[in-house]
Design a protein around this motif. Sequence first.
Motif, PDB file in Angstrom:
ATOM      1  N   GLY A   1       0.814  -1.211   0.000  1.00  0.00           N
ATOM      2  CA  GLY A   1       0.000   0.000   0.000  1.00  0.00           C
ATOM      3  C   GLY A   1       0.845   1.257   0.000  1.00  0.00           C
ATOM      4  O   GLY A   1       0.554   2.222  -0.714  1.00  0.00           O
ATOM      5  N   LEU A   2       1.923   1.250   0.776  1.00  0.00           N
ATOM      6  CA  LEU A   2       2.812   2.405   0.846  1.00  0.00           C
ATOM      7  C   LEU A   2       3.507   2.647  -0.490  1.00  0.00           C
ATOM      8  O   LEU A   2       3.557   3.782  -0.992  1.00  0.00           O
ATOM      9  CB  LEU A   2       3.847   2.173   1.943  1.00  0.00           C
ATOM     10  CG  LEU A   2       4.745   3.349   2.309  1.00  0.00           C
ATOM     11  CD1 LEU A   2       3.923   4.530   2.825  1.00  0.00           C
ATOM     12  CD2 LEU A   2       5.775   2.929   3.354  1.00  0.00           C
ATOM     13  N   LEU A   3       4.024   1.574  -1.094  1.00  0.00           N
ATOM     14  CA  LEU A   3       4.697   1.718  -2.384  1.00  0.00           C
ATOM     15  C   LEU A   3       3.714   2.115  -3.485  1.00  0.00           C
ATOM     16  O   LEU A   3       4.064   2.876  -4.394  1.00  0.00           O
ATOM     17  CB  LEU A   3       5.399   0.411  -2.760  1.00  0.00           C
ATOM     18  CG  LEU A   3       6.621   0.028  -1.926  1.00  0.00           C
ATOM     19  CD1 LEU A   3       7.178  -1.317  -2.382  1.00  0.00           C
ATOM     20  CD2 LEU A   3       7.706   1.103  -2.024  1.00  0.00           C
ATOM     21  N   SER A   4       2.490   1.606  -3.405  1.00  0.00           N
ATOM     22  CA  SER A   4       1.476   1.934  -4.409  1.00  0.00           C
ATOM     23  C   SER A   4       1.184   3.430  -4.415  1.00  0.00           C
ATOM     24  O   SER A   4       1.165   4.072  -5.474  1.00  0.00           O
ATOM     25  CB  SER A   4       0.200   1.141  -4.134  1.00  0.00           C
ATOM     26  OG  SER A   4      -0.827   1.514  -5.028  1.00  0.00           O
ATOM     27  N   TRP A   5       0.975   4.004  -3.234  1.00  0.00           N
ATOM     28  CA  TRP A   5       0.688   5.428  -3.155  1.00  0.00           C
ATOM     29  C   TRP A   5       1.905   6.260  -3.503  1.00  0.00           C
ATOM     30  O   TRP A   5       1.793   7.311  -4.144  1.00  0.00           O
ATOM     31  CB  TRP A   5       0.158   5.790  -1.770  1.00  0.00           C
ATOM     32  CG  TRP A   5      -1.320   5.623  -1.680  1.00  0.00           C
ATOM     33  CD1 TRP A   5      -1.995   4.565  -1.159  1.00  0.00           C
ATOM     34  CD2 TRP A   5      -2.314   6.529  -2.170  1.00  0.00           C
ATOM     35  NE1 TRP A   5      -3.355   4.759  -1.286  1.00  0.00           N
ATOM     36  CE2 TRP A   5      -3.574   5.959  -1.897  1.00  0.00           C
ATOM     37  CE3 TRP A   5      -2.262   7.769  -2.796  1.00  0.00           C
ATOM     38  CZ2 TRP A   5      -4.769   6.576  -2.238  1.00  0.00           C
ATOM     39  CZ3 TRP A   5      -3.454   8.386  -3.145  1.00  0.00           C
ATOM     40  CH2 TRP A   5      -4.682   7.802  -2.862  1.00  0.00           C
ATOM     41  N   ALA A   6       3.096   5.814  -3.085  1.00  0.00           N
ATOM     42  CA  ALA A   6       4.312   6.552  -3.434  1.00  0.00           C
ATOM     43  C   ALA A   6       4.506   6.575  -4.942  1.00  0.00           C
ATOM     44  O   ALA A   6       4.823   7.622  -5.531  1.00  0.00           O
ATOM     45  CB  ALA A   6       5.511   5.921  -2.749  1.00  0.00           C
ATOM     46  N   ASN A   7       4.310   5.424  -5.596  1.00  0.00           N
ATOM     47  CA  ASN A   7       4.462   5.359  -7.049  1.00  0.00           C
ATOM     48  C   ASN A   7       3.426   6.226  -7.746  1.00  0.00           C
ATOM     49  O   ASN A   7       3.740   6.952  -8.698  1.00  0.00           O
ATOM     50  CB  ASN A   7       4.340   3.913  -7.519  1.00  0.00           C
ATOM     51  CG  ASN A   7       4.575   3.769  -9.006  1.00  0.00           C
ATOM     52  OD1 ASN A   7       5.682   3.974  -9.501  1.00  0.00           O
ATOM     53  ND2 ASN A   7       3.526   3.412  -9.733  1.00  0.00           N
TER      54      ASN A   7
END
Length: 369
Positions: free
Chosen positions: A212-218
């Motif tokens: 979830g964190l990487l998804s939003w960062a990307n």
Amino acid sequence: MNEGLLLPAFAWLCAITALAWLVPARWQPLVVGLGGGGLLAWYAPASLAVLGAGTVVSFSVARLTRLRSVGVSLTIAGLAAAYAALLWGSRQASGLSLILPLGMAYYVLRTVHYLVEANLGRLRPHSLADYATYQFLPSALFFGPIHRFDEFQRDLARRRWDNAVFSRGLGRILAGAGKIVVIGNFILVERLGYSAQTDPLGGGALDIYRHGLLSWANLYFQFSGYSDIGIGFAALMGFRLRENFDWPFLARNIGDFWRRWHISLSTWCRDYVYAPAMARTRSHLLAITASMLVLGLWHAISLHYLLWGLYHALGLSIWRRFTALAPAMGRLPAPIRHTWTAFAVFLTLNFVVLSFTVTTLVERLIERI
């Protein structure tokens, strides 16, 4: 947009930028508009036809002296229905089935804005050429931001060569490319292994949170990068577009987040969904729910985005209940205030990061019933 097609698009935008300053001043807006039309003709001829027809129809409706309100209402309803049908059709598509015209998500919102403002009598006199140049501004066609016609008219009237503005435009383009290529594609995808194809609920709790964190960062670095490029190229051509992001992951509450994230879309929803709904219902809950549902379903006609809109509407409604505590928080000693601010940023970040995860979980639970 396919990354292999980005270089020709960049080259085309550079050529249009140069040409738009080299030709005589009276022809420069025409060059900009035709440049956008040529970009669509190359990448999405169907979208060129849709936007061209929509531009002529909406301009004609806005010029009506009688029954303009009826014409505007019917045109907006038709636009919304057509966009929803194409969006739904694209979601169900396979092979050569129906595909949403490229950039339609943005020019539908621009057209609605134009029709509403024209109906309210807020637009200065203008020609079809002015309006077409606004609609076909090349740098804003595919990724926004969703700029406003009155602001475009002002820039069109004041447009002059400015070395400082041109330099800032170049800087924004470089910053945007860095976000996309270095942070998004290299660090997040290549080094940290983010993949949009990964099951958001796969693995343990730590894996789910990490995804979830990487998804939003990307999403942030890719989308804000493209927005920077759009804003930068518009500056090179002599136009100023609205900012679309303002360090959203430093937001201290969910209301603050939506003032920082996809600003051109959130302000569009505020002006054309929330404000009318609030005026008619006198209910913040109903107005904010309508706004977030429109915002969610604008992305895709699906249960997932319906739930995602409700998730954020609930968060905004709960946050509003706590705004009455703000004056009391301001009277606390500085160390406590700073600690609370840091905690509030952390809480808001996690509320946002987990939004897709929570809505995916609820969606799957509903599908099992």
